[in-house]
Design an enzyme around this catalytic site. Structure first.
Site, PDB file in Angstrom:
ATOM      1  N   HIS A 105      -1.149  -6.507   3.947  1.00  0.00           N
ATOM      2  CA  HIS A 105      -0.399  -5.424   4.184  1.00  0.00           C
ATOM      3  C   HIS A 105       0.408  -4.890   2.958  1.00  0.00           C
ATOM      4  CE1 HIS A 105       2.059  -3.630   7.507  1.00  0.00           C
ATOM      5  NE2 HIS A 105       3.123  -3.891   6.733  1.00  0.00           N
ATOM      6  N   GLY A 363      -1.305   2.763   4.491  1.00  0.00           N
ATOM      7  CA  GLY A 363      -0.775   1.747   4.904  1.00  0.00           C
ATOM      8  C   GLY A 363      -1.836   0.647   5.315  1.00  0.00           C
ATOM      9  N   CYS A 364      -1.364  -0.412   5.876  1.00  0.00           N
ATOM     10  CA  CYS A 364      -2.213  -1.439   6.428  1.00  0.00           C
ATOM     11  C   CYS A 364      -3.118  -0.846   7.572  1.00  0.00           C
ATOM     12  CB  CYS A 364      -1.532  -2.736   6.909  1.00  0.00           C
ATOM     13  SG  CYS A 364      -2.361  -4.113   7.331  1.00  0.00           S
ATOM     14  N   THR A 365      -2.440   0.072   8.370  1.00  0.00           N
ATOM     15  CA  THR A 365      -3.084   0.584   9.628  1.00  0.00           C
ATOM     16  C   THR A 365      -3.792   1.955   9.614  1.00  0.00           C
ATOM     17  OG1 THR A 365      -0.854   1.553  10.623  1.00  0.00           O
ATOM     18  CG2 THR A 365      -1.618  -1.037  10.998  1.00  0.00           C
TER      19      THR A 365
END
Length: 389
Positions: A105, A363-365
């Site tokens: 993350h 970002g992470c997603t």
């Protein structure tokens, strides 16, 4: 005289450690943050312990909540939460207290993407996947071209002198092939492989992916992310990633630290693999390898090739031509996710036109726009009205 005695004592200490561990020379210090895992901090700690036991050439440094310090004999740095852990991790990387780190993350800037490493199911070969998260460039083919360069650097840092390169058969593969051939013809050393299928070629099929035909399989990061998840968790039903070495280090031309990413679904075996991978990259001087690859690529005309790809993209409507100046810079901490990567910079310009300072990131997603807290509501509204959300 005192400093000479200290130096001699240090040499004898290193020899003693080497005799005990079987590993001589300075050990790579690799940090691992505990917070954020779907399987809990204990699973992360188990992975760290496995890595240290398996690889005496590294020193694992755990960064996490104080309550877990009693559960390990590894070097431990207290951090109350994930935000604090990342701040400590970055500080220690930049100061040289850590040579590399493993975390989850973590937001990379545009221009940085991760090179993962999987175990392919066909023959159990390790294969670099370039890339798996982040984005090297907002123009698709340019990004994959940079992904190839970054992946070659990672493979060389891990001891493969002339890694073989294949391109996954996805959108942009043929354009990337042409760009890489131009680089090769102008002097950039690249070792293309051939598909195992009867008709060969540098563009790889799904069969080649499963067999691990190339050392490096080049693709865009969203495709790579899916492949990493499938390769890592196909034997567990998806909830627990048990195979491979994680999503790899964030690599960019001027990125100044080695941070290997793992998924929140990564289990202890992948955590251990990621730590070992990070240690190998540190010992192999990844950052110097990246600088060297980009220097050779630039000498072979990388800048001109990238300019040509950008121009072609603009002709097909892939990029806004209007020049818009950024408003005065602010500290941006609020994220707006859900924007298509190819439209990310256009969405940022929409906000700039309204006087809202914003920057793009990953970002992470997936892709994100970062804005100041006081601008979040207005920015959300503007981007939705413009059709980007």
């Amino acid at each position: 005289m005192d400093h000479i005695k200290e130096s001699i004592a240090q040499v004898f200490d290193e020899i003693s450690q080497g005799l005990q561990s079987g590993s001589f020379g300075k050990r790579a210090r690799v940090g691992i943050t505990l917070e954020g895992s779907e399987h809990g901090p204990g699973e992360m700690l188990r992975g760290a312990t496995l890595a240290q036991a398996a690889d005496p050439s590294i020193e694992v440094v755990v960064i996490g909540e104080q309550e877990f310090e009693a559960e390990t004999e590894l070097t431990f740095i207290e951090a109350a939460d994930q935000k604090t852990a990342h701040e400590l991790m970055d500080k220690m990387l930049l100061s040289g207290e850590l040579d590399a780190a493993v975390t989850m993350h973590y937001n990379f800037p545009i221009g940085v993407a991760t090179v993962g490493r999987v175990i392919t199911p066909g023959f159990g070969r390790k294969m670099f996947v370039g890339t798996t998260t982040g984005t090297s460039d907002t123009e698709r083919t340019s990004a994959m071209l940079k992904n190839a360069i970054g992946s070659i650097a990672a493979a060389k840092a891990c001891g493969i002198a002339a890694p073989t390169v294949g391109i996954l058969n996805i959108e942009g593969a043929r354009g990337l092939e042409r760009a890489l051939i131009k680089l090769q013809e102008s002097g950039y050393p690249i070792n293309f492989t051939q598909s195992a299928r009867a008709d060969g070629g540098v563009v790889m099929r799904g069969n080649d992916l499963l067999q691990g035909v190339p050392d490096i399989m080049v693709m865009d990061s969203l495709t790579g992310n899916v492949i990493m998840k499938a390769m890592s968790a196909f034997s567990t039903g998806g909830s627990y990633e048990s195979l491979g070495d994680g999503y790899g280090p964030g690599i960019g031309e001027s990125y100044d630290r080695i941070i290997n990413i793992i998924s929140r679904a990564s289990g202890a075996p992948v955590v251990a693999g990621a730590i070992t991978y990070a240690g190998a990259l540190a010992r192999g001087q990844l950052l110097k390898k990246v600088a060297n690859e980009y220097a050779m690529a630039k000498k072979a005309g990388l800048g001109e090739i990238l300019a040509g790809l950008q121009k072609a993209s603009e002709k097909t409507g892939g990029s806004a031509e209007e020049e818009v100046k950024a408003p005065p810079e602010k500290i941006v901490t609020e994220e707006i996710p859900g924007i298509e990567i190819l439209e990310l910079e256009d969405a940022v310009r929409v906000l700039w036109k309204l006087g809202i300072f914003a920057s793009s990131g990953m970002g992470c997603t997936g892709p994100i726009i970062l804005v100041a807290p006081e601008d979040k509501e207005a920015a959300d509204k503007a981007i939705k009205e413009a059709g980007y959300l």
